[in-house]
Motif scaffolding. Structure first.
Motif, PDB file in Angstrom:
ATOM      1  N   ASP A 215     -76.360  99.529 -31.275  1.00 22.13           N
ATOM      2  CA  ASP A 215     -77.794  99.529 -30.957  1.00 22.13           C
ATOM      3  C   ASP A 215     -78.441  98.324 -31.626  1.00 22.13           C
ATOM      4  O   ASP A 215     -77.771  97.498 -32.266  1.00 22.13           O
ATOM      5  N   ASN A 216     -79.764  98.213 -31.500  1.00 22.10           N
ATOM      6  CA  ASN A 216     -80.467  97.034 -32.013  1.00 22.10           C
ATOM      7  C   ASN A 216     -80.378  96.916 -33.537  1.00 22.10           C
ATOM      8  O   ASN A 216     -80.210  95.813 -34.074  1.00 22.10           O
ATOM      9  N   LYS A 217     -80.490  98.035 -34.228  1.00 19.94           N
ATOM     10  CA  LYS A 217     -80.399  98.009 -35.683  1.00 19.94           C
ATOM     11  C   LYS A 217     -79.013  97.576 -36.124  1.00 19.94           C
ATOM     12  O   LYS A 217     -78.851  96.723 -37.014  1.00 19.94           O
ATOM     13  N   MET A 219     -76.970  95.865 -34.426  1.00 24.58           N
ATOM     14  CA  MET A 219     -76.806  94.465 -34.031  1.00 24.58           C
ATOM     15  C   MET A 219     -77.253  93.524 -35.149  1.00 24.58           C
ATOM     16  O   MET A 219     -76.543  92.580 -35.514  1.00 24.58           O
ATOM     17  N   ARG A 220     -78.434  93.775 -35.722  1.00 29.87           N
ATOM     18  CA  ARG A 220     -78.947  92.919 -36.806  1.00 29.87           C
ATOM     19  C   ARG A 220     -78.031  92.953 -38.029  1.00 29.87           C
ATOM     20  O   ARG A 220     -77.738  91.917 -38.627  1.00 29.87           O
ATOM     21  N   GLU A 267     -81.115  92.135 -21.846  1.00 31.33           N
ATOM     22  CA  GLU A 267     -82.016  92.677 -22.871  1.00 31.33           C
ATOM     23  C   GLU A 267     -81.386  92.568 -24.257  1.00 31.33           C
ATOM     24  O   GLU A 267     -82.058  92.194 -25.231  1.00 31.33           O
ATOM     25  N   GLN A 268     -80.124  92.894 -24.366  1.00 26.77           N
ATOM     26  CA  GLN A 268     -79.432  92.789 -25.656  1.00 26.77           C
ATOM     27  C   GLN A 268     -79.325  91.338 -26.097  1.00 26.77           C
ATOM     28  O   GLN A 268     -79.507  91.021 -27.278  1.00 26.77           O
ATOM     29  N   LEU A 271     -82.425  89.883 -27.688  1.00 26.64           N
ATOM     30  CA  LEU A 271     -82.585  90.243 -29.103  1.00 26.64           C
ATOM     31  C   LEU A 271     -81.542  89.541 -29.961  1.00 26.64           C
ATOM     32  O   LEU A 271     -81.847  89.079 -31.069  1.00 26.64           O
ATOM     33  N   LEU A 272     -80.332  89.458 -29.453  1.00 27.43           N
ATOM     34  CA  LEU A 272     -79.205  88.940 -30.236  1.00 27.43           C
ATOM     35  C   LEU A 272     -79.319  87.434 -30.464  1.00 27.43           C
ATOM     36  O   LEU A 272     -79.076  86.946 -31.588  1.00 27.43           O
TER      37      LEU A 272
END
Length: 407
Positions: A215-217, A219-220, A267-268, A271-272
């Motif tokens: 997920d986004n979290k 990913m970071r 979308e990913q 953010l990435l």
């Protein structure tokens, strides 16, 4: 081919995909029909064109008929296509496997997917033919074998092809140590594994690090860990604790990598890519190149979205990139389907190319070095009848997509 049976799922859960391919086939059919009429109108009064081509030679009319493969059993389909020269489809792998098992050997099949059995089946058939034809010369035996083998072709928008092309391209650029970030889904992980397998074909190649994010979290966190940014921040904090004066620190990323590969959706990637850009040290002598596949790009992205993808280098089919050679067709499709999603437009392109490939399949299989340029890319056919695509390269420069030279 005078009569073509087209097998597509026109109802059920895959109806949208089947209809998009059908629309692409119809677009190619109508374009060929229009070209045939123009050729007919250009004939001289004695029924011959200026280059002495007769009317029957220029006529490109062909009967096509659509069947809903979602509603038919394999036996029903086999009986329905009995009077057709060529079968285009089906789409689902299981349907292809079942149909090829019962289809008469004189039928030409262009399946709209790949199956894993065609190479093994051909080897078995060749062995069987060579044992049943013992008294023929070697050359004649090979010719007889080729003519007796089922003429099956397999066309798909295989993501593995993109991963292979990406690995080859990066090695041509003399990059030696990439790391891979892939979303946690079967397709992107399959692409990542294909990339790694092709990368390791080069002697002394290192195994790229593969990072799967959920997920986004996550990913970071994973980007920070893999680029050693988290460790750099920790060292700065240690210096602040040990020092009596104010410390100004800038995080540094690891220096042993020279490229980053992304297998993620638009979308990913939006953010990435900025996270990666923010994690790269401004003191690096050479910036890291970031590569992606067509899964990271959509023609629906606006200028603000594209800014989040800046400096991203990616592959995609010509049909989805700006300044392609089918602008009139693109205008027509936009007028007809203004809300059509990018995935369905890719399938439209697949249907368009599949129909146009029908007259050239044998020639392409006989000479694998030949290519056919279409909406989906530059296509060639290997000895097993599998079609492979080479895609053009593009790069996001600020908020614009810039086409690059092909390999």
């Amino acid at each position: 081919a005078k009569r073509v049976a087209i097998l597509l799922p026109l109802s059920g859960r895959l109806a949208n995909q089947g209809i998009a391919i059908k629309e692409g086939i119809l677009a190619a059919y109508l374009e060929n029909l229009q070209n045939a009429e123009l050729s007919q109108n250009s004939l001289s009064g004695n029924g011959e064109s200026p280059d002495n081509t007769t009317h029957s030679d220029t006529q490109q009319y062909r009967e096509i008929r659509f069947f809903d493969s979602a509603l038919k059993t394999t036996q029903q389909i086999n009986s329905l296509v009995a009077d057709f020269d060529v079968i285009l489809g089906p789409l689902r792998k299981q349907k292809i496997i079942e149909l090829t098992a019962v289809l008469p050997k004189d039928k030409i099949l262009l399946a709209l997917n790949r199956v894993e059995l065609e190479a093994e089946t051909e080897v078995e058939l060749r062995a069987e033919l060579n044992t049943t034809l013992p008294n023929i010369g070697v050359l004649n035996k090979v010719t007889e074998s080729n003519s007796t083998l089922p003429e099956h072709y397999y066309f798909s928008l295989a993501p593995e092809d993109e991963a292979q092309q990406l690995a080859s391209h990066m090695q041509q650029k003399q990059l030696i140590r990439p790391i891979i970030f892939a979303a946690d889904n079967p397709t992107t992980q399959r692409m990542a594994q294909t990339f790694i397998a092709n990368w390791q074909k080069t002697p002394n190649a290192t195994v790229p690090d593969l990072i799967i994010f959920t997920d986004n979290k996550d990913m970071r966190i994973r980007v920070s860990e893999m680029l050693d940014v988290a460790q750099s921040k920790q060292r700065i904090r240690q210096m602040e604790i040990l020092s009596d004066v104010e410390v100004f620190g800038v995080e540094r990323n690891r220096r042993d990598i020279d490229a980053i590969v992304l297998f993620a959706n638009p979308e990913q990637t939006q953010l990435l890519n900025p996270i990666i850009e923010a994690s790269l040290s401004p003191f690096a002598r050479k910036s890291l190149s970031v590569f992606a596949s067509s899964r990271s790009y959509s023609s629906d992205l606006n200028n603000n979205n594209l800014r989040d993808l800046r400096n991203l280098t990616f592959t995609d089919m010509p049909w989805m990139l700006p300044d392609h050679n089918w602008q009139n067709l693109a205008k027509q499709t936009t007028q007809l389907w203004p809300q059509k999603q990018g995935t369905l437009m890719r399938l439209f392109a697949m249907g368009f190319d599949a129909y146009n490939l029908l007259p050239n399949l044998r020639r392409l299989k006989t000479l694998p070095q030949l290519t056919s340029s279409g909406l989906t890319g530059s296509l060639n056919v290997d000895e097993h009848g599998v079609l492979h695509r080479r895609l053009p390269w593009a790069k996001v420069v600020q908020d614009r997509v810039k086409l690059l030279a092909m390999d």
